[in-house]
Design a protein around this motif. Structure first.
Motif, PDB file in Angstrom:
ATOM      1  N   VAL A   1       0.839  -1.481   0.153  1.00  0.00           N
ATOM      2  CA  VAL A   1       0.295  -0.722   0.212  1.00  0.00           C
ATOM      3  C   VAL A   1       0.699   1.358   0.155  1.00  0.00           C
ATOM      4  CG1 VAL A   1      -1.839   1.439   1.050  1.00  0.00           C
ATOM      5  CG2 VAL A   1      -1.679  -1.480   1.179  1.00  0.00           C
ATOM      6  N   LEU A   2       2.183   1.481   1.011  1.00  0.00           N
ATOM      7  CA  LEU A   2       2.659   2.925   0.909  1.00  0.00           C
ATOM      8  C   LEU A   2       3.268   2.441  -0.116  1.00  0.00           C
ATOM      9  CD1 LEU A   2       4.666   2.433   4.127  1.00  0.00           C
ATOM     10  CD2 LEU A   2       2.293   4.367   3.262  1.00  0.00           C
ATOM     11  N   MET A   3       3.688   1.798  -1.583  1.00  0.00           N
ATOM     12  CA  MET A   3       4.202   1.458  -2.347  1.00  0.00           C
ATOM     13  C   MET A   3       3.211   1.873  -3.037  1.00  0.00           C
ATOM     14  SD  MET A   3       7.651   1.043  -2.298  1.00  0.00           S
ATOM     15  CE  MET A   3       8.120   0.321  -3.681  1.00  0.00           C
ATOM     16  N   LEU A   4       1.826   1.806  -3.225  1.00  0.00           N
ATOM     17  CA  LEU A   4       1.436   2.186  -4.694  1.00  0.00           C
ATOM     18  C   LEU A   4       0.738   3.594  -4.169  1.00  0.00           C
ATOM     19  CD1 LEU A   4      -0.675  -1.284  -4.587  1.00  0.00           C
ATOM     20  CD2 LEU A   4       0.298   0.142  -6.499  1.00  0.00           C
ATOM     21  N   ALA A   5       0.414   4.428  -2.856  1.00  0.00           N
ATOM     22  CA  ALA A   5      -0.231   5.954  -2.787  1.00  0.00           C
ATOM     23  C   ALA A   5       0.101   6.218  -3.368  1.00  0.00           C
ATOM     24  CB  ALA A   5      -0.243   5.397  -1.305  1.00  0.00           C
ATOM     25  N   PRO A   6       1.740   6.110  -3.234  1.00  0.00           N
ATOM     26  CA  PRO A   6       2.236   8.380  -4.437  1.00  0.00           C
ATOM     27  C   PRO A   6       2.376   7.542  -6.156  1.00  0.00           C
ATOM     28  CG  PRO A   6       4.336   7.071  -3.370  1.00  0.00           C
ATOM     29  CD  PRO A   6       2.587   5.710  -3.266  1.00  0.00           C
ATOM     30  N   ALA A   7       2.356   6.145  -6.462  1.00  0.00           N
ATOM     31  CA  ALA A   7       1.586   6.027  -7.766  1.00  0.00           C
ATOM     32  C   ALA A   7       0.267   6.505  -8.443  1.00  0.00           C
ATOM     33  CB  ALA A   7       1.600   4.464  -7.971  1.00  0.00           C
ATOM     34  N   LEU A   8      -0.614   6.427  -7.126  1.00  0.00           N
ATOM     35  CA  LEU A   8      -1.718   6.336  -7.179  1.00  0.00           C
ATOM     36  C   LEU A   8      -2.440   7.795  -7.124  1.00  0.00           C
ATOM     37  CD1 LEU A   8      -3.787   3.575  -5.957  1.00  0.00           C
ATOM     38  CD2 LEU A   8      -3.737   3.806  -8.183  1.00  0.00           C
ATOM     39  N   THR A   9      -1.476   8.553  -6.188  1.00  0.00           N
ATOM     40  CA  THR A   9      -1.704  10.006  -5.998  1.00  0.00           C
ATOM     41  C   THR A   9      -1.334  11.052  -7.012  1.00  0.00           C
ATOM     42  OG1 THR A   9      -0.910   9.980  -4.028  1.00  0.00           O
ATOM     43  CG2 THR A   9      -1.136  12.070  -4.536  1.00  0.00           C
ATOM     44  N   ALA A  10      -0.089  10.217  -8.333  1.00  0.00           N
ATOM     45  CA  ALA A  10       0.301  11.415  -9.060  1.00  0.00           C
ATOM     46  C   ALA A  10      -0.477  10.841 -10.353  1.00  0.00           C
ATOM     47  CB  ALA A  10       1.617  10.447  -9.363  1.00  0.00           C
ATOM     48  N   ILE A  11      -1.499   9.936 -10.479  1.00  0.00           N
ATOM     49  CA  ILE A  11      -1.975   9.690 -11.508  1.00  0.00           C
ATOM     50  C   ILE A  11      -3.404  11.202 -11.365  1.00  0.00           C
ATOM     51  CG2 ILE A  11      -4.597   8.941 -12.282  1.00  0.00           C
ATOM     52  CD1 ILE A  11      -3.355   6.155 -11.663  1.00  0.00           C
ATOM     53  N   PRO A  12      -3.850  12.292 -12.007  1.00  0.00           N
ATOM     54  CA  PRO A  12      -4.513  13.086 -11.595  1.00  0.00           C
ATOM     55  C   PRO A  12      -6.565  12.787 -11.511  1.00  0.00           C
ATOM     56  CG  PRO A  12      -3.353  13.547 -14.183  1.00  0.00           C
ATOM     57  CD  PRO A  12      -2.848  11.893 -13.001  1.00  0.00           C
ATOM     58  N   ARG A  13      -7.046  13.606 -10.933  1.00  0.00           N
ATOM     59  CA  ARG A  13      -8.412  12.457 -10.557  1.00  0.00           C
ATOM     60  C   ARG A  13      -9.008  13.710 -12.115  1.00  0.00           C
ATOM     61  NH1 ARG A  13     -11.055  12.001  -5.587  1.00  0.00           N
ATOM     62  NH2 ARG A  13      -9.662  13.226  -4.984  1.00  0.00           N
ATOM     63  N   GLU A  14      -8.469  14.461 -12.571  1.00  0.00           N
ATOM     64  CA  GLU A  14      -8.882  14.488 -13.593  1.00  0.00           C
ATOM     65  C   GLU A  14      -9.342  13.690 -15.097  1.00  0.00           C
ATOM     66  OE1 GLU A  14      -6.980  16.482 -12.223  1.00  0.00           O
ATOM     67  OE2 GLU A  14      -7.945  18.256 -11.700  1.00  0.00           O
ATOM     68  N   THR A  15      -8.136  12.579 -14.736  1.00  0.00           N
ATOM     69  CA  THR A  15      -8.034  11.782 -16.090  1.00  0.00           C
ATOM     70  C   THR A  15      -9.733  10.440 -15.841  1.00  0.00           C
ATOM     71  OG1 THR A  15      -7.090  10.406 -14.537  1.00  0.00           O
ATOM     72  CG2 THR A  15      -5.376  11.332 -16.041  1.00  0.00           C
ATOM     73  N   GLU A  16     -10.050  10.616 -14.389  1.00  0.00           N
ATOM     74  CA  GLU A  16     -11.270   9.800 -14.488  1.00  0.00           C
ATOM     75  C   GLU A  16     -12.030  10.382 -14.982  1.00  0.00           C
ATOM     76  OE1 GLU A  16     -10.529   7.171 -11.099  1.00  0.00           O
ATOM     77  OE2 GLU A  16      -8.453   8.486 -10.075  1.00  0.00           O
ATOM     78  N   THR A  17     -12.248  11.769 -15.101  1.00  0.00           N
ATOM     79  CA  THR A  17     -13.262  13.040 -14.245  1.00  0.00           C
ATOM     80  C   THR A  17     -13.784  12.542 -15.985  1.00  0.00           C
ATOM     81  OG1 THR A  17     -13.184  13.878 -12.800  1.00  0.00           O
ATOM     82  CG2 THR A  17     -14.561  14.619 -14.555  1.00  0.00           C
ATOM     83  N   ALA A  18     -12.135  12.644 -17.158  1.00  0.00           N
ATOM     84  CA  ALA A  18     -13.054  12.364 -18.130  1.00  0.00           C
ATOM     85  C   ALA A  18     -12.751  11.567 -19.553  1.00  0.00           C
ATOM     86  CB  ALA A  18     -10.940  13.386 -18.844  1.00  0.00           C
ATOM     87  N   ALA A  19     -12.702  10.415 -18.745  1.00  0.00           N
ATOM     88  CA  ALA A  19     -13.410   8.975 -18.875  1.00  0.00           C
ATOM     89  C   ALA A  19     -14.825   8.779 -19.008  1.00  0.00           C
ATOM     90  CB  ALA A  19     -12.092   7.823 -18.461  1.00  0.00           C
ATOM     91  N   SER A  20     -15.002   9.206 -17.204  1.00  0.00           N
ATOM     92  CA  SER A  20     -16.372   8.983 -17.113  1.00  0.00           C
ATOM     93  C   SER A  20     -16.846  10.499 -18.492  1.00  0.00           C
ATOM     94  CB  SER A  20     -16.741   9.501 -15.947  1.00  0.00           C
ATOM     95  OG  SER A  20     -17.620  10.136 -15.595  1.00  0.00           O
ATOM     96  N   SER A  21     -16.570  11.376 -18.741  1.00  0.00           N
ATOM     97  CA  SER A  21     -17.649  12.481 -19.120  1.00  0.00           C
ATOM     98  C   SER A  21     -17.170  11.856 -21.192  1.00  0.00           C
ATOM     99  CB  SER A  21     -17.084  13.941 -19.331  1.00  0.00           C
ATOM    100  OG  SER A  21     -15.400  13.415 -20.511  1.00  0.00           O
ATOM    101  N   LEU A  22     -15.917  10.573 -20.943  1.00  0.00           N
ATOM    102  CA  LEU A  22     -16.391  10.558 -22.822  1.00  0.00           C
ATOM    103  C   LEU A  22     -17.048   8.823 -22.882  1.00  0.00           C
ATOM    104  CD1 LEU A  22     -13.284  10.809 -23.687  1.00  0.00           C
ATOM    105  CD2 LEU A  22     -14.831  11.851 -24.508  1.00  0.00           C
ATOM    106  N   GLY A  23     -17.456   8.608 -21.347  1.00  0.00           N
ATOM    107  CA  GLY A  23     -18.924   7.543 -21.020  1.00  0.00           C
ATOM    108  C   GLY A  23     -18.669   6.157 -21.139  1.00  0.00           C
ATOM    109  N   ALA A  24     -17.291   6.224 -19.877  1.00  0.00           N
ATOM    110  CA  ALA A  24     -16.745   4.936 -19.292  1.00  0.00           C
ATOM    111  C   ALA A  24     -17.124   4.641 -17.812  1.00  0.00           C
ATOM    112  CB  ALA A  24     -15.644   4.700 -19.526  1.00  0.00           C
ATOM    113  N   ASN A  25     -17.718   3.974 -17.379  1.00  0.00           N
ATOM    114  CA  ASN A  25     -18.625   3.856 -16.427  1.00  0.00           C
ATOM    115  C   ASN A  25     -17.095   3.402 -15.488  1.00  0.00           C
ATOM    116  OD1 ASN A  25     -17.687   0.761 -16.019  1.00  0.00           O
ATOM    117  ND2 ASN A  25     -19.407  -0.163 -17.126  1.00  0.00           N
TER     118      ASN A  25
END
Lengths: 365, 357
Positions: free
Chosen positions: B237-261
């Motif tokens: 978890v400690l190794m994964l957390a920084p990697a996940l933090t580095a993923i901008p939340r907006e990328t998920e929003t963008a995927a969602s706006s393009l129709g991805a569940n």
């Protein structure tokens, strides 16, 4: 330059010269008769639990009382202290302990390696039985202090028809996963040789019968562990029977576990533990370490120490602990030894690694 | 005060603390003060109204000490000086490995219980020909693989929720839960599992409530893997957390706006972008599991040894340092080869190397 000689000066010089002459002419033994400087403490490696408590009560506390030297018990495992002592001696360092309480087989390896001090000059050796003398070694590089039996300990509740008569009784399917052995098989190899249909005379050249029986036992999916594991497993109800040193069974029983033990018809392994001193200690510390072992061989110390362990000692005239007189785990007479298997340390030292490896090979499958 | 250009960051801070008109290359000592410069009182001049700040004094002292310890002319070697302690530490380990390599080429002489003089490959031959060691090595690698799989499977959602949650209470609770096990050693945690999973333990008592007879949950291969996963989870978890933090939340929003569940977004956006973290965590968990000693020793019931247990046996049970050293070196080689293969295929992940393979 003039020199004046006074009568007092001449007398002082005369006394000093004659004193020096006397000391130089005195035999070394006379000089050593004087007590060397006492160290603040000596370190004795020991096993934990009941084992160290017994040693403390029987020997260490008495030693401190008599000499004023504190005794520290180092509970490093015997197998783990061995390479540390060997390395210290090889590098010319002072060893990490003064006295090693060890199995005779392990200690014999150290003696063969030449890292043990000779202790044949201990006064109390004169009062010991043959059991104290190490077999196959010159002098006393170690001294055996008691014997013990690898009994078949069991929960009476799991054996409603009475004590198991044979090691083969453990092959009953109802004991699948309910048996414990030492993880290197120590204590079990020799009775397994008999239970497998072999002969003790064939040890070490032909132990096929032993390995056949170990394979049968493997089918029972036994737990493999060390001394403390057995006590825990019995207490937690994980096992019904184990091949273990009687002292561990006694300790578990004292802790309230309903436990009994027996020597099955094929016999049980009898072995000894010992005390020895590593080389490389300063002379004064060596002297006091020897005195500690000497005290451990006294009748009083043996009585208290071995009352705690429930084991027979190496000085005559000891009184068996309560309830152990005539017990198969407390052999004292030749008749008691008839069902016990004793293989020389020399044979064990030379072959133990192979036996451990073979046992592991079967059990790790 | 002599202010150096370059050198340690602390000097830059010192410069920043200077009043206007002073800077690198200029000095504040009365000896070098330029008459054309603004009047700056001496720290020794107690009669002036300007009070020489304490932090200047401290910085002067530090800088003076630093100058004596590490003169400006040594600046090009500063990086080496900083890395030297670590290099020395690694050097000691390498020396130990050389010593072990030498030991591994000698067999044990059972007449003297010392290593024999002659050089031989017999110890390696013993390992290669032994069915026991073959099984132990296979078991270690297989268990390490399973541990990596299950640990990452559990660590990823844990880390994701910890990073993405908007509730600070949830994040703190997850962090506390994550860090608590670090305060308890591996042996104690294994002992805790012995109590919980024992025949009369909590788990079996719970099963008993629904009418299931007590069963043996311990002293087998699954118990060892379970213990390892439980032990490794916080590391992952400690190794994964920084990697996940580095993923901008907006990328998920963008995927969602393009129709991805959410599932599609997680699979096609988050997972690929979390790959460096997954690889880094996998490498750490895999190597720690491969070399583990305590879990197989305590939860394996003596019949589930890993390579580390076999090494222990040779060093401490049979006093055969040569065979123990051979096994230890094989473990180093095995671990290095596996890590090398993973890095060559997937890169080093968050373990660095500039994201290059």
């Amino acid at each position: 330059m003039s020199t004046e000689f006074s009568r007092r000066g001449v007398l002082r010089a005369g006394l000093a010269t004659s004193g020096a002459a006397l000391l130089s002419a005195m035999p070394a033994s006379r000089l050593l008769a004087q007590e060397p400087e006492k160290p603040s403490e000596i370190i004795v490696r020991a096993w934990g639990g009941e084992w160290v408590e017994s040693l403390k009560n029987g020997v260490s506390d008495r030693f401190t009382e008599m000499t004023g030297i504190a005794v520290r018990h180092d509970l490093t495992e015997d197998n783990e202290i061995q390479p540390k002592v060997w390395a210290a001696v090889a590098q010319g360092r002072v060893p990490p302990i003064h006295i090693n309480w060890d199995t005779t087989t392990n200690a014999t390896k150290s003696a063969l390696r030449g890292v043990t001090e000779d202790i044949s000059d201990l006064d109390n050796l004169a009062n010991t039985t043959d059991l104290a003398k190490p077999v196959g070694l010159e002098g006393y590089p170690l001294v055996n202090t008691y014997g013990y039996v690898y009994v078949l300990a069991y929960r009476p509740e799991a054996f409603p028809d009475g004590a198991p008569k044979s090691w083969r009784d453990l092959l009953d399917p109802k004991f699948k996963g309910r048996i414990a052995l030492y993880n290197d098989g120590i204590g079990f190899h020799f009775p397994a040789q008999v239970a497998g249909g072999g002969s003790l005379e064939d040890i070490p050249d032909n132990m096929d019968a032993c390995w056949d029986f170990v394979r049968e036992m493997k089918e029972q999916n036994p737990l493999l562990g060390e001394d403390p594991d057995f006590t825990t497993w019995f207490q937690n109800g994980e096992i019904d029977a184990a091949c273990t040193i009687s002292t561990n069974a006694l300790a578990a029983k004292k802790n309230g576990v309903d436990l009994a033990w027996t020597v099955p018809e094929e016999g049980c392994k009898f072995d000894t533990d010992c005390l020895w001193i590593p080389k490389g200690l300063p002379d004064n510390e060596l002297y006091w370490a020897k005195q500690y072992i000497n005290l451990a061989l006294s009748q009083e110390s043996q009585q208290i120490w071995l009352d705690g362990l429930g084991l027979p000692g190496v000085v005559p005239g000891l009184t068996p602990p309560e309830g152990l007189a005539g017990d198969p785990s407390y052999p004292t007479t030749p008749a008691d030894f008839e069902h016990l298997i004793r293989i020389s340390s020399a044979v064990q030292v030379q072959n133990e690694s192979d036996w451990f490896a073979r046992f592991k090979e079967i059990m790790q499958g | 005060m002599h202010v150096r250009t370059g050198g340690f960051p602390v000097l830059i801070m010192a410069v920043a603390c200077l009043p206007a008109g002073t800077g690198p290359g200029q000095t504040l000592s009365t000896r070098h003060r330029n008459a054309a410069m603004p009047e700056i009182p001496s720290k020794d001049d107690t009669h002036t109204t300007f009070r020489y700040p304490l932090r200047w004094r401290i910085m002067d002292a530090l800088n003076g000490g630093l100058d004596r310890f590490w003169p400006a002319r040594m600046s090009p070697y500063t990086g080496w000086a900083l890395i030297m302690p670590a290099l020395l530490l690694v050097g000691v380990l390498v020396l130990g490995l050389f010593e072990m390599a030498d030991n591994s080429l000698h067999t044990l002489d059972r007449a003297t219980f010392r290593l024999s003089e002659a050089y031989t490959l017999e110890n390696y031959q013993t390992v290669m020909e032994s069915a026991t060691y073959g099984r132990v090595i296979t078991r270690s690698v297989f268990a390490a693989g399973l541990t990596v799989f299950f640990t990452l499977l559990l660590a990823l959602p844990y880390a994701y929720i910890m990073v993405r949650t908007t509730s600070s209470a949830v994040r703190k609770a997850l962090l506390v839960t994550l860090f608590l096990p670090f305060f308890i050693g591996q042996v104690v945690r294994a002992y805790g599992l012995l109590i919980i999973l024992g025949t009369t333990g909590v788990a079996n008592n719970a099963l008993g409530l629904v009418g299931i007879e007590p069963m043996r949950l311990l002293f087998n291969f699954p118990a060892v893997v379970f213990g390892l996963v439980q032990y490794m989870l916080p590391f992952a978890v400690l190794m994964l957390a920084p990697a996940l933090t580095a993923i901008p939340r907006e990328t998920e929003t963008a995927a969602s706006s393009l129709g991805a569940n959410w599932v599609q977004g997680f699979r096609h956006v988050v997972l690929p972008m979390a790959k460096p973290g997954l690889i880094g965590a996998g490498l750490v968990v895999g190597t720690l599991a491969l070399t583990d000693f305590a879990m197989p020793a305590m939860l394996g019931g003596g019949s589930q040894d890993f390579i580390a247990n076999a090494i222990y046996d040779q060093f401490f049970r049979t006093a055969d340092q040569g065979l123990g050293a051979a096994l230890a070196l094989l473990l180093v080689v095995l671990g290095s080869v596996i890590v090398g293969i993973v890095i060559s295929i997937f890169g080093a992940g968050t373990l660095g190397m500039g994201n290059r393979k």
